[in-house]
Design an enzyme around this catalytic site. Structure first.
Site, PDB file in Angstrom:
ATOM      1  N   GLU A  55       4.390   4.956  -6.374  1.00 45.16           N
ATOM      2  CA  GLU A  55       5.311   4.447  -5.354  1.00 45.16           C
ATOM      3  C   GLU A  55       6.723   4.815  -5.785  1.00 45.16           C
ATOM      4  OE1 GLU A  55       5.021   0.457  -3.919  1.00 45.16           O
ATOM      5  OE2 GLU A  55       2.908   0.655  -3.344  1.00 45.16           O
ATOM      6  N   HIS A  61       1.653 -13.746   7.423  1.00 44.95           N
ATOM      7  CA  HIS A  61       2.628 -13.030   6.608  1.00 44.95           C
ATOM      8  C   HIS A  61       3.286 -11.887   7.374  1.00 44.95           C
ATOM      9  CE1 HIS A  61       2.816 -15.409   3.223  1.00 44.95           C
ATOM     10  NE2 HIS A  61       2.044 -14.778   2.371  1.00 44.95           N
ATOM     11  N   ASP A  69       0.723  -3.968  -1.941  1.00 48.66           N
ATOM     12  CA  ASP A  69       1.456  -4.404  -3.143  1.00 48.66           C
ATOM     13  C   ASP A  69       1.238  -5.889  -3.424  1.00 48.66           C
ATOM     14  OD1 ASP A  69       2.452  -1.883  -3.237  1.00 48.66           O
ATOM     15  OD2 ASP A  69       4.403  -2.396  -2.383  1.00 48.66           O
TER      16      ASP A  69
HETATM   17  P1  FAD Z   1      -1.075 -12.224   9.972  1.00 46.69           P
HETATM   18  O1  FAD Z   1       0.384 -12.120   9.810  1.00 46.69           O
HETATM   19  O2  FAD Z   1      -1.646 -13.571  10.045  1.00 46.69           O
HETATM   20  O3  FAD Z   1      -1.547 -11.367  11.226  1.00 46.69           O
HETATM   21  C1  FAD Z   1      -1.053 -10.082  11.471  1.00 46.69           C
HETATM   22  C2  FAD Z   1      -1.552  -9.560  12.819  1.00 46.69           C
HETATM   23  O4  FAD Z   1      -2.938  -9.311  12.742  1.00 46.69           O
HETATM   24  C3  FAD Z   1      -1.380 -10.563  13.956  1.00 46.69           C
HETATM   25  O5  FAD Z   1      -1.191  -9.871  15.154  1.00 46.69           O
HETATM   26  C4  FAD Z   1      -2.715 -11.281  13.980  1.00 46.69           C
HETATM   27  O6  FAD Z   1      -2.982 -11.815  15.249  1.00 46.69           O
HETATM   28  C5  FAD Z   1      -3.659 -10.160  13.597  1.00 46.69           C
HETATM   29  N1  FAD Z   1      -4.806 -10.626  12.825  1.00 46.69           N
HETATM   30  C6  FAD Z   1      -4.831 -11.484  11.780  1.00 46.69           C
HETATM   31  N2  FAD Z   1      -6.095 -11.636  11.347  1.00 46.69           N
HETATM   32  C7  FAD Z   1      -6.866 -10.855  12.129  1.00 46.69           C
HETATM   33  C8  FAD Z   1      -8.255 -10.585  12.183  1.00 46.69           C
HETATM   34  N3  FAD Z   1      -9.110 -11.152  11.339  1.00 46.69           N
HETATM   35  N4  FAD Z   1      -8.709  -9.740  13.136  1.00 46.69           N
HETATM   36  C9  FAD Z   1      -7.863  -9.143  14.007  1.00 46.69           C
HETATM   37  N5  FAD Z   1      -6.540  -9.376  14.007  1.00 46.69           N
HETATM   38  C10 FAD Z   1      -6.052 -10.207  13.070  1.00 46.69           C
HETATM   39  N6  FAD Z   1       1.552  -4.463   4.070  1.00 46.69           N
HETATM   40  C11 FAD Z   1       1.112  -3.303   3.546  1.00 46.69           C
HETATM   41  O7  FAD Z   1       0.458  -2.532   4.230  1.00 46.69           O
HETATM   42  N7  FAD Z   1       1.393  -2.987   2.251  1.00 46.69           N
HETATM   43  C12 FAD Z   1       2.061  -3.823   1.416  1.00 46.69           C
HETATM   44  O8  FAD Z   1       2.265  -3.510   0.262  1.00 46.69           O
HETATM   45  C13 FAD Z   1       2.517  -5.059   1.951  1.00 46.69           C
HETATM   46  N8  FAD Z   1       3.175  -5.948   1.187  1.00 46.69           N
HETATM   47  C14 FAD Z   1       3.568  -7.132   1.710  1.00 46.69           C
HETATM   48  C15 FAD Z   1       4.212  -8.061   0.893  1.00 46.69           C
HETATM   49  C16 FAD Z   1       4.601  -9.280   1.390  1.00 46.69           C
HETATM   50  C17 FAD Z   1       5.288 -10.259   0.479  1.00 46.69           C
HETATM   51  C18 FAD Z   1       4.355  -9.599   2.747  1.00 46.69           C
HETATM   52  C19 FAD Z   1       4.795 -10.907   3.307  1.00 46.69           C
HETATM   53  C20 FAD Z   1       3.731  -8.686   3.577  1.00 46.69           C
HETATM   54  C21 FAD Z   1       3.333  -7.446   3.070  1.00 46.69           C
HETATM   55  N9  FAD Z   1       2.688  -6.505   3.860  1.00 46.69           N
HETATM   56  C22 FAD Z   1       2.250  -5.332   3.313  1.00 46.69           C
HETATM   57  C23 FAD Z   1       2.525  -6.711   5.294  1.00 46.69           C
HETATM   58  C24 FAD Z   1       1.176  -7.305   5.628  1.00 46.69           C
HETATM   59  O9  FAD Z   1       0.147  -6.377   5.436  1.00 46.69           O
HETATM   60  C25 FAD Z   1       1.155  -7.702   7.102  1.00 46.69           C
HETATM   61  O10 FAD Z   1       2.204  -8.564   7.380  1.00 46.69           O
HETATM   62  C26 FAD Z   1      -0.162  -8.357   7.440  1.00 46.69           C
HETATM   63  O11 FAD Z   1      -0.270  -8.480   8.821  1.00 46.69           O
HETATM   64  C27 FAD Z   1      -0.155  -9.732   6.844  1.00 46.69           C
HETATM   65  O12 FAD Z   1      -1.417 -10.196   6.747  1.00 46.69           O
HETATM   66  P2  FAD Z   1      -1.798 -11.657   7.236  1.00 46.69           P
HETATM   67  O13 FAD Z   1      -3.155 -11.764   6.723  1.00 46.69           O
HETATM   68  O14 FAD Z   1      -0.841 -12.691   6.871  1.00 46.69           O
HETATM   69  O15 FAD Z   1      -1.786 -11.404   8.809  1.00 46.69           O
END
Ligand code: FAD
Length: 520
Positions: A273, A97, A159
């Protein structure tokens, strides 16, 4: 033959025109002789799934995808890479994400974290001790449901809850509870990490603290979080969820800061917020929020045109409660009395605690239904010092973005600096101010040419901050050159380089962040 592909192999993708993937090299053949071989997939279905992310802007194929059953599988992969003559990149992927290719591993191996535990929920609640141990791959929504069975819940939320523990802890995990409890990273007691050297380490504030602090907000640079121990609190049952409208930014920010101040925070809202709606967006474009009725929207549009303001601002806040509605009503009334929103422009909903925390799911469903969820998201998130938020509003929201009509949301809310732990890798504005704002330009590209236009606007926003000497920091940061990263980390840069050398000396981890160039 092992190999590495540099950052240039990331492809820029224009909305709807996905470029062919780069054809990278090959992984060392003896990788497939390891006992994790049966969990490694190289077929196009698997690699395509791990080639892009929610942002739909960057695209790059890994050579393979590991579906680990246990953290030891991840350790075996990393140890194999680092002991190869030419180590290859490894990137954990939570939900993918991210918006800028952060979870991609061009030419290397993506670790599909969701495979951990063979489909079993690795979530264990310790009721007496008040924490939950959750796998790094777990979704926050699943943690919510598991902890609620014991009447408990984490204190700090994002969120959107369909994000993984490892993904948000690698950034910070911010939301409307951060003013009181800090971001998610400050609500963690202990971590299991597979480092970039393939060691399995349990760390905390007392045990291997340098790794613990490095990994929190560490952008995946030092290792893979496979378990986090997260603090819990007694969970509420319901929430009074309000939006208060303002036409004047100074009044809006003054009230927001009052609500997050220590005095108000103790007796007031549990979540604070704010959102900005630019003038033209009120009645145009797909509606993503089910919060307002169409009658509310017409009233709000009338308010904007009467006031002549270029924007309308909403404080979004929530007060949690259990059963006693009379006491929550009184408490709410007492807080609202202190605020200066436009008279009559208070909108209220009464929902369950889960409905409130999972509210973005409703927006997701609306956007999915009109086909504007799976589109490019050139998002820009900034932390802006409190002293410059009005300048930012004038120059960016009413200036650079004032004439546009984007689909998406603009978030704007303050947080207390003292709730962040400076020892962690996460970066906040390096000023001595007690409060900073997060401003999220969460815009979607739905028409041809939108990606380029929104990217140009993002560039203009960053250039404006530089020109006006506004000490902004990017949240979910993205830079293509190390110079940008050096400036981003500022005083933390040297320490970050040192910790990288200790925990990922071959620079194989999470190359999609483009902070450290992988060896070639
Ligand atoms: P990924 O996108 O899969 O990974 C993100 C990064 O972390 C990459 O570099 C990956 O290699 C690394 N990573 C993944 N898993 C691990 C692990 N287990 N150990 C070490 N590194 C790892 N963020 C906020 O803070 N607040 C919000 O309210 C918020 N709202 C959002 C709403 C939406 C609709 C979306 C799409 C994103 C939002 N985000 C928010 C952003 C979100 O927190 C980041 O994009 C986060 O990285 C997404 O999590 P993911 O699990 O998909 O990680």
């Amino acid at each position: 033959v092992a190999f590495l592909i540099g950052m240039t192999s990331f492809l820029f993708v224009v909305a709807g025109q996905i470029s062919p993937l780069p054809s990278g090299g090959q992984l060392p053949g003896d990788l497939f002789a390891l006992n994790i071989a049966s969990k490694i997939r190289t077929d196009r279905n698997a690699t395509t799934m791990a080639s892009s992310d929610f942002g739909r802007i960057m695209e790059a194929a890994p050579e393979a995808v590991l579906h680990p059953a246990t953290p030891a599988d991840i350790a075996a992969l990393i140890r194999f890479s680092t002991s190869s003559p030419a180590p290859f990149p490894v990137a954990p992927r939570g939900q993918g994400h991210s918006a800028r290719g952060q979870s991609l591993a061009p030419g290397g191996v993506v670790v599909d974290m969701r495979a951990l535990g063979h489909g079993h929920r690795r979530i264990n609640v310790s009721v007496g001790a008040g924490y939950v141990d959750a796998g790094g791959e777990q979704l926050w929504i699943d943690i919510l449901h598991a902890t609620l069975q014991h009447g408990l819940a984490p204190r700090a939320w994002t969120d959107y809850l369909r994000l993984t523990v490892g993904g948000t802890l690698s950034n910070a995990g911010i939301g409307g509870q951060a003013f009181r409890h800090g971001p998610q990273i400050t609500n963690v007691q202990e971590l299991d990490v597979v480092t970039g050297t393939g060691q399995l380490v349990t760390c905390s504030r007392d045990k291997s603290p340098d790794l613990f602090f490095a990994v929190l907000g560490g952008l995946g640079q030092f290792g893979v979080i496979t378990r986090a121990r997260i603090v819990l609190e007694p969970a509420a049952k319901r929430a009074r969820w309000v939006r208060l409208a303002y036409t004047d930014v100074t009044t809006f920010t003054r009230d927001q800061e009052l609500l997050i101040s220590k005095k108000a925070s103790e007796a007031g809202f549990d979540y604070v917020e704010g959102q900005v709606q630019l003038n033209r967006t009120l009645l145009e474009g797909p509606e993503s929020t089910p919060f307002f009725s169409s009658a509310d929207i017409s009233r709000l549009a009338g308010l904007v045109s009467r006031s002549g303001s270029g924007a309308i601002y909403f404080i979004e806040a929530a007060m949690y409660y259990d059963e006693a509605t009379t006491s929550v009503d009184k408490k709410l009334e007492a807080v609202l009395e202190q605020l200066s929103f436009m008279p009559g422009f208070v909108f209220m909903k009464d929902v369950t605690y889960v409905q409130f925390l999972d509210r973005v799911r409703m927006e997701e469903e609306v956007l999915q239904s009109v086909g504007v969820w799976d589109v490019p998201h050139p998002w820009l998130n900034l932390f802006v010092p409190r002293s410059r938020i009005i300048d930012f509003d004038t120059g960016v929201l009413k200036g650079i973005l004032g004439g546009t009509n984007p689909v998406g949301v603009i978030l704007m809310y303050p947080m207390n600096t003292n709730k962040w732990d400076g020892r962690m890798t996460a970066v906040v504005p390096q000023t001595d101010e007690e409060v900073f704002y997060t401003v999220g330009l969460l815009r979607s590209a739905v028409a041809v040419g939108d990606v380029e236009r929104l990217e140009r606007e993002n560039e203009a926003v960053l250039a404006f901050c530089t020109k006006e000497a506004i000490q902004c920091k990017q949240y979910l940061p993205h830079y293509t050159k190390q110079d940008g990263w050096r400036r981003h980390f500022g005083a933390k840069w040297d320490r970050t380089v040192e910790l990288k050398a200790k925990y990922d000396p071959h620079k194989i981890m999470a190359p999609g962040q483009t902070i450290f160039r992988s060896p070639t």
